[in-house]
Design a protein around this motif. Structure first.
Motif, PDB file in Angstrom:
ATOM      1  N   GLU A  70       8.244   4.013   1.323  1.00  0.00           N
ATOM      2  CA  GLU A  70       9.008   5.217   1.638  1.00  0.00           C
ATOM      3  C   GLU A  70      10.490   4.882   1.756  1.00  0.00           C
ATOM      4  N   MET A 118      -1.396   0.728   6.014  1.00  0.00           N
ATOM      5  CA  MET A 118      -1.745   1.699   4.993  1.00  0.00           C
ATOM      6  C   MET A 118      -0.694   2.788   4.798  1.00  0.00           C
ATOM      7  N   SER A 119       0.174   2.995   5.808  1.00  0.00           N
ATOM      8  CA  SER A 119       1.148   4.075   5.730  1.00  0.00           C
ATOM      9  C   SER A 119       2.381   3.723   6.549  1.00  0.00           C
ATOM     10  N   SER A 129      -2.095   1.531  10.420  1.00  0.00           N
ATOM     11  CA  SER A 129      -2.853   0.422   9.878  1.00  0.00           C
ATOM     12  C   SER A 129      -4.339   0.717   9.767  1.00  0.00           C
ATOM     13  N   TYR A 130      -5.005  -0.058   8.955  1.00  0.00           N
ATOM     14  CA  TYR A 130      -6.465   0.013   8.824  1.00  0.00           C
ATOM     15  C   TYR A 130      -7.148  -0.371  10.128  1.00  0.00           C
ATOM     16  N   ASN A 147       0.796  -1.220   0.000  1.00  0.00           N
ATOM     17  CA  ASN A 147       0.000   0.000   0.000  1.00  0.00           C
ATOM     18  C   ASN A 147       0.827   1.269   0.000  1.00  0.00           C
ATOM     19  N   TYR A 148       2.020   1.229   0.564  1.00  0.00           N
ATOM     20  CA  TYR A 148       2.795   2.452   0.735  1.00  0.00           C
ATOM     21  C   TYR A 148       4.272   2.096   0.752  1.00  0.00           C
ATOM     22  N   GLY A 206       4.444  -0.855   3.432  1.00  0.00           N
ATOM     23  CA  GLY A 206       3.310  -1.333   4.214  1.00  0.00           C
ATOM     24  C   GLY A 206       2.483  -2.251   3.333  1.00  0.00           C
ATOM     25  N   ALA A 264       6.402   5.628   7.677  1.00  0.00           N
ATOM     26  CA  ALA A 264       7.239   6.833   7.620  1.00  0.00           C
ATOM     27  C   ALA A 264       8.479   6.610   8.475  1.00  0.00           C
ATOM     28  N   SER A 316       4.394   2.773  11.513  1.00  0.00           N
ATOM     29  CA  SER A 316       3.425   2.260  10.542  1.00  0.00           C
ATOM     30  C   SER A 316       2.021   2.534  11.061  1.00  0.00           C
TER      31      SER A 316
END
Length: 97
Positions: free
Chosen positions: A36, A77-78, A92-93, A33-34, A48, A80, A90
């Protein structure tokens, strides 16, 4: 100059923008999903994934992750990196960080 991407075919790919060519690609078991890049180690990145995990990769050895990080009960979901590049967070949903 490199671009990394997550694709709908569960792939993670690297492209060289100078030559407009694909360099490497690996296929995960589930969709990412992501993605970086690490701010201090330019060959490292984190993704992720839909499988509830985050994975770190070394772009020089894209065929397998350098680390797998568990702890979520929903899709990640993300992600950084911290400014020092030694830690990442991280999201998450499952509504946890």
């Amino acid at each position: 100059d490199l671009i990394a991407h997550c694709s709908n075919d569960r792939g993670i790919g690297l492209h060289d923008t100078r030559t407009a060519s694909a360099l490497q690609k690996t296929i995960m078991f589930m969709k990412c999903n992501y993605l970086e890049w690490n701010p201090m180690e330019p060959y490292m990145f984190v993704v992720g994934n839909e499988d509830y995990n985050a994975y770190t990769f070394d772009m020089r050895k894209l065929h397998r992750p350098t680390g797998m990080y568990k702890g979520h009960v929903g899709a990640v979901m993300s992600v950084a990196w911290s400014p020092t590049g030694t830690e990442f967070v991280s999201g998450s949903y499952d509504k946890t960080i």
